[in-house]
Design a protein around this motif. Structure first.
Motif, PDB file in Angstrom:
ATOM      1  N   ASN A 263      16.765  96.374  52.645  1.00 23.82           N
ATOM      2  CA  ASN A 263      15.312  96.260  52.505  1.00 23.82           C
ATOM      3  C   ASN A 263      14.645  96.017  53.851  1.00 23.82           C
ATOM      4  OD1 ASN A 263      15.326  96.704  49.745  1.00 23.82           O
ATOM      5  ND2 ASN A 263      15.555  94.543  49.250  1.00 23.82           N
ATOM      6  N   ALA A 264      15.351  95.307  54.743  1.00 24.75           N
ATOM      7  CA  ALA A 264      14.819  95.109  56.095  1.00 24.75           C
ATOM      8  C   ALA A 264      14.734  96.443  56.818  1.00 24.75           C
ATOM      9  CB  ALA A 264      15.693  94.130  56.869  1.00 24.75           C
ATOM     10  N   ARG A 265      15.776  97.256  56.690  1.00 26.22           N
ATOM     11  CA  ARG A 265      15.776  98.568  57.345  1.00 26.22           C
ATOM     12  C   ARG A 265      14.728  99.492  56.725  1.00 26.22           C
ATOM     13  NH1 ARG A 265      21.399  97.203  57.130  1.00 26.22           N
ATOM     14  NH2 ARG A 265      22.129  96.748  59.240  1.00 26.22           N
ATOM     15  N   LYS A 266      14.564  99.355  55.407  1.00 27.63           N
ATOM     16  CA  LYS A 266      13.569 100.174  54.719  1.00 27.63           C
ATOM     17  C   LYS A 266      12.159  99.841  55.215  1.00 27.63           C
ATOM     18  CE  LYS A 266      11.983 101.299  50.041  1.00 27.63           C
ATOM     19  NZ  LYS A 266      12.209 101.076  48.595  1.00 27.63           N
ATOM     20  N   LEU A 267      11.876  98.539  55.391  1.00 29.40           N
ATOM     21  CA  LEU A 267      10.557  98.147  55.893  1.00 29.40           C
ATOM     22  C   LEU A 267      10.338  98.696  57.290  1.00 29.40           C
ATOM     23  CD1 LEU A 267       7.912  96.559  55.680  1.00 29.40           C
ATOM     24  CD2 LEU A 267       9.137  94.533  56.503  1.00 29.40           C
ATOM     25  N   TRP A 268      11.367  98.637  58.137  1.00 27.97           N
ATOM     26  CA  TRP A 268      11.204  99.157  59.495  1.00 27.97           C
ATOM     27  C   TRP A 268      10.910 100.651  59.474  1.00 27.97           C
ATOM     28  CZ3 TRP A 268       9.717  98.128  64.048  1.00 27.97           C
ATOM     29  CH2 TRP A 268      10.020  98.974  65.122  1.00 27.97           C
ATOM     30  N   SER A 269      11.547 101.388  58.564  1.00 30.20           N
ATOM     31  CA  SER A 269      11.284 102.824  58.486  1.00 30.20           C
ATOM     32  C   SER A 269       9.842 103.110  58.086  1.00 30.20           C
ATOM     33  CB  SER A 269      12.251 103.488  57.495  1.00 30.20           C
ATOM     34  OG  SER A 269      11.915 103.171  56.154  1.00 30.20           O
ATOM     35  N   GLN A 270       9.198 102.132  57.412  1.00 34.62           N
ATOM     36  CA  GLN A 270       7.814 102.306  56.976  1.00 34.62           C
ATOM     37  C   GLN A 270       6.815 101.942  58.068  1.00 34.62           C
ATOM     38  OE1 GLN A 270       7.800  99.717  53.565  1.00 34.62           O
ATOM     39  NE2 GLN A 270       8.476 101.303  52.155  1.00 34.62           N
ATOM     40  N   VAL A 271       7.112 100.879  58.838  1.00 30.58           N
ATOM     41  CA  VAL A 271       6.111 100.353  59.770  1.00 30.58           C
ATOM     42  C   VAL A 271       6.498 100.530  61.230  1.00 30.58           C
ATOM     43  CG1 VAL A 271       5.404  98.634  58.062  1.00 30.58           C
ATOM     44  CG2 VAL A 271       7.070  98.001  59.810  1.00 30.58           C
ATOM     45  N   GLY A 272       7.662 101.111  61.499  1.00 31.48           N
ATOM     46  CA  GLY A 272       8.111 101.217  62.887  1.00 31.48           C
ATOM     47  C   GLY A 272       7.137 101.952  63.784  1.00 31.48           C
ATOM     48  N   GLY A 273       6.430 102.937  63.224  1.00 29.27           N
ATOM     49  CA  GLY A 273       5.471 103.690  64.027  1.00 29.27           C
ATOM     50  C   GLY A 273       4.312 102.863  64.535  1.00 29.27           C
ATOM     51  N   ARG A 274       4.106 101.662  63.953  1.00 30.96           N
ATOM     52  CA  ARG A 274       3.007 100.793  64.416  1.00 30.96           C
ATOM     53  C   ARG A 274       3.425  99.916  65.601  1.00 30.96           C
ATOM     54  NH1 ARG A 274       0.084  98.695  58.829  1.00 30.96           N
ATOM     55  NH2 ARG A 274       0.296 100.639  57.656  1.00 30.96           N
ATOM     56  N   PHE A 275       4.698 100.030  65.999  1.00 33.55           N
ATOM     57  CA  PHE A 275       5.188  99.227  67.121  1.00 33.55           C
ATOM     58  C   PHE A 275       5.846 100.151  68.145  1.00 33.55           C
ATOM     59  CE2 PHE A 275       5.138  96.545  63.368  1.00 33.55           C
ATOM     60  CZ  PHE A 275       4.524  95.384  63.815  1.00 33.55           C
ATOM     61  N   PRO A 276       5.063 101.076  68.761  1.00 34.66           N
ATOM     62  CA  PRO A 276       5.646 102.048  69.696  1.00 34.66           C
ATOM     63  C   PRO A 276       6.301 101.358  70.884  1.00 34.66           C
ATOM     64  CG  PRO A 276       3.238 102.021  69.873  1.00 34.66           C
ATOM     65  CD  PRO A 276       3.591 101.204  68.658  1.00 34.66           C
ATOM     66  N   GLY A 277       7.463 101.881  71.264  1.00 30.30           N
ATOM     67  CA  GLY A 277       8.163 101.347  72.421  1.00 30.30           C
ATOM     68  C   GLY A 277       8.972 100.102  72.139  1.00 30.30           C
ATOM     69  N   ARG A 278       8.907  99.602  70.888  1.00 36.59           N
ATOM     70  CA  ARG A 278       9.675  98.406  70.528  1.00 36.59           C
ATOM     71  C   ARG A 278      10.836  98.790  69.617  1.00 36.59           C
ATOM     72  NH1 ARG A 278       5.174  97.591  73.581  1.00 36.59           N
ATOM     73  NH2 ARG A 278       5.162  95.461  74.346  1.00 36.59           N
ATOM     74  N   GLN A 279      11.744  97.836  69.411  1.00 43.23           N
ATOM     75  CA  GLN A 279      12.903  98.117  68.582  1.00 43.23           C
ATOM     76  C   GLN A 279      13.094  97.016  67.547  1.00 43.23           C
ATOM     77  OE1 GLN A 279      16.314  98.248  71.132  1.00 43.23           O
ATOM     78  NE2 GLN A 279      16.260  96.086  71.646  1.00 43.23           N
ATOM     79  N   PRO A 280      13.795  97.332  66.459  1.00 40.50           N
ATOM     80  CA  PRO A 280      14.042  96.318  65.437  1.00 40.50           C
ATOM     81  C   PRO A 280      15.268  95.482  65.782  1.00 40.50           C
ATOM     82  CG  PRO A 280      14.927  98.401  64.712  1.00 40.50           C
ATOM     83  CD  PRO A 280      14.278  98.657  66.047  1.00 40.50           C
ATOM     84  N   TYR A 281      15.251  94.231  65.344  1.00 41.22           N
ATOM     85  CA  TYR A 281      16.408  93.346  65.437  1.00 41.22           C
ATOM     86  C   TYR A 281      16.674  92.810  64.034  1.00 41.22           C
ATOM     87  CZ  TYR A 281      15.096  93.311  70.409  1.00 41.22           C
ATOM     88  OH  TYR A 281      14.750  93.677  71.693  1.00 41.22           O
ATOM     89  N   TYR A 282      17.892  92.990  63.537  1.00 41.22           N
ATOM     90  CA  TYR A 282      18.255  92.512  62.208  1.00 41.22           C
ATOM     91  C   TYR A 282      19.103  91.256  62.394  1.00 41.22           C
ATOM     92  CZ  TYR A 282      16.654  97.191  61.096  1.00 41.22           C
ATOM     93  OH  TYR A 282      15.899  98.330  60.994  1.00 41.22           O
ATOM     94  N   VAL A 283      18.494  90.110  62.165  1.00 43.08           N
ATOM     95  CA  VAL A 283      19.111  88.827  62.486  1.00 43.08           C
ATOM     96  C   VAL A 283      19.557  88.141  61.204  1.00 43.08           C
ATOM     97  CG1 VAL A 283      18.775  86.594  63.594  1.00 43.08           C
ATOM     98  CG2 VAL A 283      17.656  88.634  64.533  1.00 43.08           C
ATOM     99  N   LYS A 284      20.852  87.817  61.118  1.00 43.14           N
ATOM    100  CA  LYS A 284      21.376  87.118  59.957  1.00 43.14           C
ATOM    101  C   LYS A 284      21.007  85.639  60.023  1.00 43.14           C
ATOM    102  CE  LYS A 284      23.718  88.428  57.152  1.00 43.14           C
ATOM    103  NZ  LYS A 284      23.376  88.983  55.815  1.00 43.14           N
ATOM    104  N   ALA A 285      20.518  85.113  58.903  1.00 42.58           N
ATOM    105  CA  ALA A 285      20.183  83.690  58.774  1.00 42.58           C
ATOM    106  C   ALA A 285      20.691  83.236  57.412  1.00 42.58           C
ATOM    107  CB  ALA A 285      18.679  83.470  58.909  1.00 42.58           C
TER     108      ALA A 285
END
Length: 317
Positions: A263-285
């Motif tokens: 679901n975290a990856r799915k959200l990034w696929s939806q909103v990633g275009g709003r953060f040009p030049g940045r990257q996602p970090y998937y952090v386990k907690a």
């Protein structure tokens, strides 16, 4: 002879099907949208059943979606030749989003010379995936005349969007190319950026090689899945202009925490275009996976990046 390694293309360079570009109607009245909804639920077979009749009737969005289904093996066996055929039907009707994917598929199917015109059309709209492929071709003299300066300019444009294979390819170019050529490439990339910011225009044509005898391109496995979110349906819309890489001041923005990492990856696929030049970090907690985006130089720049995205909270790494 120096040649670039090429990362795996399928998951890095594809998005999933697009909804039909026409007046909104109820989902049950629109087979293309109903297919997209089914695809989004993971019901790929139903998606294909919805799209195929519309594609056969000439609906360009449905034809593009059938190309995606065959390319990814979703609801049908993966078949690159079938994908190529469906993409071609869509591009011949003027489906702009299909042009880049048609060019990529032609390239993968060994049809380098045919791929060039479609890749270049997508490049003229600042398409990062097409810029990556055409940059590789120009650097390796793969079906086109070698042009390291232009190859570097295109790879700079592609890499600043955060496209992982382009970032790696640019690093290789930095090792191979003389400083003077790289400086010329940077200047050309800035010229391209100005043209794209004004709405884009056709770029000078790439010269196809007289003898299509490509330099061997080494391949290696695709980077980890953390940088390759699973494709999902998206609207065919222009992407924001990419931003220059930011200094890492230790700040990120957190977009959520999820019990299911997908679901975290799915959200990034939806909103990633709003953060040009940045990257996602998937952090386990513990049992959760946090989706962080960055880097940002300060808390202020991180907060400013949130814009209309909610929830979005600046955090330190």
């Amino acid at each position: 002879m120096k040649s670039l390694w090429m990362a795996g293309l399928a998951s890095a360079l594809l998005v999933a099907p697009a909804s039909a570009q026409r007046a909104p109607v109820a989902a049950q009245e629109d087979p293309v949208k109903a297919g997209v909804d089914a695809y989004d639920r993971g019901d790929y077979r139903t998606a294909v059943e919805k799209w195929r009749p519309e594609a056969n009737r000439g609906n360009a969005d449905a034809q593009f979606n059938m190309g995606q289904a065959y390319k990814l093996g979703r609801g049908v066996p993966a078949d690159s030749k079938q994908a190529e055929a469906w993409y071609r039907k869509a591009v011949l009707q003027g489906h702009e989003q299909a042009e880049g994917y048609y060019g990529v598929t032609l390239f993968e199917n060994g049809k380098r010379s045919e791929a060039v015109q479609w890749l270049q059309r997508a490049v003229s709209r600042d398409d990062a995936r097409a810029q990556y492929i055409l940059g590789i071709m120009l650097f390796n003299a793969d079906g086109v005349q070698k042009d390291w300066v232009r190859a570097y300019a295109l790879m700079v444009r592609s890499s600043v969007t955060g496209l992982d294979p382009a970032i790696k390819a640019r690093a290789q170019m930095d090792q191979f190319m003389p400083l003077d050529d790289r400086q010329k490439g940077l200047a050309l990339s800035r010229k391209y950026e100005e043209e794209f910011s004004r709405g884009g225009r056709p770029l000078p044509p790439v010269e196809v090689a007289e003898v299509n005898r490509p330099v061997p391109v080494e391949t290696r496995p695709a980077p980890p899945a953390v940088n390759r979110p699973a494709p999902r349906p998206v609207q065919s819309a222009p992407q924001p202009a990419p931003a220059a890489p930011a200094r890492d001041g230790g700040w990120r923005v957190q977009l959520g925490a999820f019990g299911d990492a997908n679901n975290a990856r799915k959200l990034w696929s939806q909103v990633g275009g709003r953060f040009p030049g940045r990257q996602p970090y998937y952090v386990k907690a513990g049992a959760l996976t946090k989706l962080l985006v960055g880097p940002y130089a300060s808390r202020a720049t991180a907060a400013s990046a949130c814009g209309s995205v909610k929830p979005c909270v600046p955090v330190t790494r």
